[in-house]
Design a protein around this motif. Structure first.
Motif, mmCIF file in Angstrom:
data_model
loop_
_atom_site.group_PDB
_atom_site.id
_atom_site.type_symbol
_atom_site.label_atom_id
_atom_site.label_comp_id
_atom_site.label_asym_id
_atom_site.label_seq_id
_atom_site.Cartn_x
_atom_site.Cartn_y
_atom_site.Cartn_z
ATOM 1 N N ASN A 185 2.117 -2.343 7.479
ATOM 2 C CA ASN A 185 2.096 -1.741 6.145
ATOM 3 C C ASN A 185 3.206 -2.261 5.258
ATOM 4 O O ASN A 185 3.288 -1.904 4.096
ATOM 5 N N TYR B 214 -9.304 8.298 3.873
ATOM 6 C CA TYR B 214 -8.753 8.581 2.541
ATOM 7 C C TYR B 214 -9.435 7.756 1.457
ATOM 8 O O TYR B 214 -9.614 6.551 1.605
ATOM 9 N N SER C 9 -10.832 4.247 7.252
ATOM 10 C CA SER C 9 -9.926 5.389 7.151
ATOM 11 C C SER C 9 -10.589 6.497 6.323
ATOM 12 O O SER C 9 -11.518 6.248 5.575
ATOM 13 N N TYR D 218 -8.674 -0.038 6.225
ATOM 14 C CA TYR D 218 -8.820 0.963 5.172
ATOM 15 C C TYR D 218 -10.270 1.380 4.977
ATOM 16 O O TYR D 218 -10.540 2.486 4.528
ATOM 17 N N LEU E 199 -8.228 0.777 -2.298
ATOM 18 C CA LEU E 199 -7.462 -0.431 -1.978
ATOM 19 C C LEU E 199 -8.367 -1.455 -1.303
ATOM 20 O O LEU E 199 -8.339 -2.651 -1.619
ATOM 21 N N PRO F 11 0.822 -1.213 0.000
ATOM 22 C CA PRO F 11 0.000 0.000 0.000
ATOM 23 C C PRO F 11 0.852 1.257 0.000
ATOM 24 O O PRO F 11 1.899 1.305 0.647
ATOM 25 N N GLU G 107 -0.255 6.984 3.397
ATOM 26 C CA GLU G 107 -1.537 7.681 3.484
ATOM 27 C C GLU G 107 -1.553 8.932 2.624
ATOM 28 O O GLU G 107 -0.607 9.716 2.632
ATOM 29 N N ASP H 42 -8.217 6.951 -1.459
ATOM 30 C CA ASP H 42 -7.306 5.987 -2.078
ATOM 31 C C ASP H 42 -7.279 4.684 -1.282
ATOM 32 O O ASP H 42 -7.198 3.594 -1.849
ATOM 33 N N GLN H 43 -7.354 4.839 0.033
ATOM 34 C CA GLN H 43 -7.351 3.625 0.857
ATOM 35 C C GLN H 43 -8.658 2.869 0.696
ATOM 36 O O GLN H 43 -8.676 1.637 0.706
ATOM 37 N N HIS H 44 -9.776 3.604 0.506
ATOM 38 C CA HIS H 44 -11.039 2.921 0.216
ATOM 39 C C HIS H 44 -10.904 2.102 -1.052
ATOM 40 O O HIS H 44 -11.369 0.970 -1.127
#
Lengths: 280, 325
Positions: free
Chosen positions: A219, A244, A242, A239, A250, A54, A57, A246-248
């Motif tokens: 990580n 963010y 979280s 994620y 992922l 990943p 953040e 982008d993390q969603h």
């Protein structure tokens, strides 16, 4: 008289309609969930996604290689522990029904099957994490405990279905007991045991709660089993909550991969049970 | 000459016995080693099933020992203490008990019509054929999807819908909360009661049903007055198993419930607002519990959860075994 009969018939037909409605309407949420995960996830999955860890953040890109490898390692280790123990315990339960040990042991299997996964996580935290620290091993032990009851029950149920004449024939030829079990009984019930094992793997691969305080997650890409290790469900959990986007993304990709694993394992079980005609 | 013959005979005899003896010894050795393996194998089998006992006893002892500080300090009043404030060292489990019971029973009530309908449809109306197989596999798939995926999906899709709904009925539009968690939980627990109910309804003896039909009963009347009374306790057991699942379900609930350890005074606010269940508070706060009492209060929740689910499951299993005899 006629009117009353009509009323009763209408009632019967109405009832059937209601039943059919309720029975089929429940597939809608499942279909919605599956389609949504596939729609969101399939865009994320590519070679880069599968081979990179990943991104930090707030940065775009990155992948889930660490979680993928971690999940495989953790599940493999728990299978190595749980499959032999579970099969042997299942053999004992099917071979000695009615003994006191079998009764209590069977009761314990029932209890273990109902224990919430989070409780298993707590207990393994005190058994293994306290002495040696957060590690992939402790996660595997927790998952192995979740896996055991399914393996035991499927082994037991399968072996109980086999005709006793098989065992009697082998014993009458003078074959020693352990060879009768390992070379005759287990191979005969192999398909049933195998489908139980696959089903149990499908169950534990998506378990998050026992891993929260055991394998912990990280990580970084790690294959060291004495260190914390990321896994697919844990990555989705961290994620998903979280802030963010982008993390969603992922997490959507990871959900898609996890879902595909689970679906494939389930379909595989279905094929085995259909081919050998087993009732589980 | 005679002596010669005698000695020849003797030697022949002795060599023969000798050969015979060695063969017999080999066989004996072989069967001894086999017997040894047999005993070892039996011992391994026994050990493995003793391990199951040890795991369960170990789980119980670990939970009790680790929750001892909180049991000693807080006593039984812990269970209905209304305030959970770890910063000021005040612990009360009431918010979590309420949260757990409310989510589980709401989910159960929502799920019962569906699981009964599936059981009746697959057990009575359409026990065979591709459509019934398809439905059966789909229902099993509901149980197979990992709970974290349900949670994740619901957080992004269901929660906005619930938020809109909450705005329409004029309660605080949190979105996440006990209501959303119950909705997802309801879907997740349906397969357990449904599959058990299906197999029980299929086991109803056909002479009973045929007798009712012969008396002129319609299908609905057969279901209502023959099948359902016959399977009542079994269907109840299925519901118990579903309840056991709902009580212990962690991840989907943790994601959706909103994690608030206070109880809203009004029921509507409580029901639609955020809360916490026993499992979700453990999942959220276990890692950050920094002193002994905090940690052991959380573990005591785990102990309560363990006892409750074990009792529910054992009653359910007991009903089923009595049923199948």
């Amino acid at each position: 008289m006629d009117a009353r009969l009509g009323l009763r018939n209408t009632k019967s037909i109405l009832f059937k309609a209601v039943i059919i409605f309720f029975a089929f309407v429940i597939t809608i949420p499942l279909i919605i969930v599956l389609l949504y995960i596939i729609k969101q996830g399939v865009m994320q999955v590519n070679w880069h996604f599968l081979t990179h860890i990943p991104a930090p953040e707030g940065e775009t890109g990155g992948g889930i290689a660490n979680a993928l490898v971690g999940s495989v390692i953790i599940v493999a280790m728990s299978s190595i522990v749980a499959i032999p123990v579970g099969m042997l315990a299942g053999i004992y339960l099917s071979e000695n029904p009615g003994t006191r040990l079998a009764y209590w042991s069977g009761l314990c299997v029932d209890i273990l099957q109902g224990v919430p996964s989070i409780v298993v996580g707590i207990v393994v935290y005190f058994w293994i994490v306290k002495p040696i620290g957060f590690s992939a091993v402790s996660g595997s032990i927790a998952l192995a405990i979740m896996m055991l009851p399914i393996v035991i029950r499927s082994t037991e149920q399968t072996l109980l279905l086999l005709p006793p004449s098989l065992k009697e024939a082998a014993l009458s030829l003078g074959v020693p007991y352990h060879r009768v079990i390992l070379k005759v009984i287990v191979p005969c019930g192999f398909a049933g045991i195998l489908s139980g094992i696959i089903l149990s793997i499908a169950r534990i691969i998506g378990e998050t709660a026992p891993l929260l305080f055991t394998a912990l997650g990280s990580n970084l890409f790690s294959t060291n089993i004495t260190k914390p290790m990321e896994s697919l469900p844990h990555l989705i959990f961290t994620y998903a909550t979280s802030p963010y986007d982008d993390q969603h993304d992922l997490a959507w990709g990871a959900s898609f991969i996890l879902l595909m694993f689970v679906l494939l394992l389930n379909i595989f079980t279905k094929l085995i049970t259909r081919k050998w005609n087993i009732q589980l | 000459m005679l002596f010669n013959a005698f000695s020849f005979l003797l030697s022949a005899f002795s060599s023969d016995t000798h050969r015979y003896m060695t063969v017999k010894n080999k066989r004996l050795d072989l069967s001894y080693s086999q017997m040894k393996w047999e005993t070892i194998f039996r011992r391994i089998l026994i050990t493995m099933s003793v391990i199951m006992l040890l795991i369960v006893i170990g789980v119980l002892i670990t939970l009790i020992v680790q929750s001892m500080p909180s049991i000693k300090t807080l006593g039984i009043g812990y269970l209905w203490g209304k305030v959970w404030d770890p910063v000021n060292n005040i612990y009360g489990a009431w918010p979590f008990l309420i949260g757990t019971l409310l989510t589980s029973f709401t989910a159960l009530i929502i799920s019962i019509p569906f699981s009964y309908a599936i059981a009746i449809y697959l057990g009575e109306y359409n026990p065979k054929g591709w459509l019934s197989n398809l439905l059966k596999n789909t229902i099993e798939l509901i149980a197979a999807v990992p709970s974290i995926i349900y949670g994740f999906w619901a957080l992004f899709v269901l929660v906005p819908i619930v938020r809109n709904f909450e705005m329409k009925i004029h309660v605080a539009p949190y979105g996440v909360g006990i209501f959303s968690a119950s909705l997802v939980l309801a879907v997740m627990i349906i397969p357990y009661a449904a599959s058990l109910g299906t197999s029980l309804i299929r086991m109803v003896p056909s002479p009973l049903k045929e007798g009712a039909y012969a008396l002129g009963a319609t299908r609905f009347e057969v279901i209502r007055s023959v099948i359902l009374p016959y399977t009542r306790s079994g269907l109840f057991a299925g519901i118990l198993l579903s309840l056991g699942r709902a009580l212990g379900e962690t991840m989907a609930v943790t994601v959706l419930i909103g994690n608030t350890s206070t109880i809203a005074p009004k029921f509507l606010d409580l029901f639609f607002g955020p809360g916490n269940t026993m499992a979700s508070v453990i999942a959220n706060e276990f890692a950050e519990a920094d002193h002994t009492l905090y940690l052991s209060a959380l573990i005591e929740l785990g102990l309560v959860l363990f006892f409750v689910t074990v009792i529910i499951n054992l009653i359910g299993k007991r009903i089923i075994t009595r049923y199948s005899k």
